[in-house]
Design a protein around this motif. Sequence first.
Motif: not given
Lengths: 288, 326
Positions: A95, A97-98, A101-102, A104, A185
Amino acid sequence: MSQLFDPLPLPKRIFNAALSAIAFSLAALALVPLFAMLWSIFTKGMPHLTGDVFTQLPAPAGMKDIVNGFANAVIGTLLMVAIGSGISLPLGILTAIFLSEFGKKTAFAEVMRFLISILSAAPSIVVGVFAYGVIVLPLKGFSAFAGGFALSIIMLPIVSLATEEALKLVPNSQRLASAALGAGLARTTSRVVLARAFPSILTTALLAIARAAGETAPLIFTALFSQNWLESVMGPSASLSVLIFNYANSPFIEQNNLAWAAAVILVGMVLFTNLLSRFVIRKRLQAW
Amino acid sequence: MGNFSEQSYRSNRQSFTDTGNVQDLLSHWSDRGFQGLTFVAALITAAVPFWMSALIFQQAQPAIAKFGLSFLWTQDWNVDQNIFGALPYIYGTLVSSAIALVIALPIGVAVAIITSEDVFPSWLQSPIAVVVELIAAIPSVIVGLWGRFILIPALAPLQEFLFGHFKWLPIFNTQPFGPSMLMAGIVLAIMILPTIAAISREVLRAISQDLRNGAFALGSTQWETIWHITLPAAASGIFGGASLALGRALGETMAVTMVIGNVTGIDVSLLSPGNTIPALLANQFSEATDPVHIGALMYLALVLFLVTLTVNALAVVMVRFLTRHA
């Protein structure tokens, strides 16, 4: 010259003195509870902390002068914290990391962050009620698994939010450097970002584990308690925290004493983890 | 640099369509899969609050259907006759948390001042802050154990004194015998102190030094500056911290149930025992078998969840808004 050193007017001096006195005495009062707690736990718990407590089962209530211990509670706590970590660490780190990293700054990620912070604000007893409804009621029985599930819900928001903070601290130049070398990625995130943030993620995990190990409210009506050895993950289980609760309310002095001995272990573990993360790991991070 | 992910995506996709290279294809799909995996994990995590409230709401249906909203203001809690009213528990939850806030707020702000303003040598500031913050690490059940066996006996003279000299006040007019609403409030105050101290400290530190320097230049002393300038400027942030602490106090379970006495009923006297929603849940859930009883407990949990959510959401919004404008 004399004017330069004129004393302050009397009202000002009184005001200063009064506020200093109030602030210092209130702050001094704030230091009392921690030391008082540690002192009582140490003095009342240490004498009863024998080798037996780690190897023996709790003695039946009211029985004096026989070996008494809480080995089953130690095993139960370890097992349920392991279940909780097994669910919450992977889920929480993914969670994070999402989000970092993605997701934001997107509105979607902001809504997710808000929901997770709501989860972290949920009272632990409500988390217990939830686990009761999800696992205990449908399966018609108290179980160590239900307790571990409840602990995972407690740990999940802590792990997610703190890991995200750790990932955000990784300089973006490192991600770009990795991408420039041709890493995709998945590779960049796992080999560069996660590796760089590893010490802080470890700290987070330790703090979440310490928090879960001390939780009682989510366990009393999910894992319940047991006087016997753990038989199955799907059966009720003892835990150190519920043992302290039950035995503190007991009229028998031996059980009260055992509660203090269990408190030494629990507090020792929690404080050790906290201080470790505060000093050792933080220092190492700064050195990087 | 914000769209690093999109860029690297595009370049990956480009290369694999250009060359048809197997490795690029794999890398592309593993990136896709990885991103999808994290997305699913985040969805699951974010869905838990919904799952939680929906499940508790559904399980509370037997009680909601039977008692409706009048559950919130009726006083009977009779397990044998299946009649349930939540008012004594709501009352106990609110009163014990209010006592805690009244005690912890001044102490927490004092700690914040001592550990952030220059009234105290700086090498002593962070040890004090750490000692206060470590209270938050002590498991609730251990605070309760300590409260029950150490704090209540130690404060017995205080309760006797309040009863002896102030029994003409309705809030002190019952004979104390140990566990009481006041003890629950004091234990809660200890538990929320770290929250108030830590947030107030952050807020005070975020206040611009220019404000203080301006006050000093006009001839204010250190304490005048703190009292007339810094604290008013920090007031709304401190209020936000207090709301977060209130949210914690409302849901606190183990320590409260071990010192409050767990007696149902509304007694205005703070020296008499009481009960709170979390304490009742902790005491009755494992023994509840009747669907209406379980439903009533679920209903209570739902009320508690909604109240703490509201308090916390307000606090989060307040603290965020203020730090953004500080």
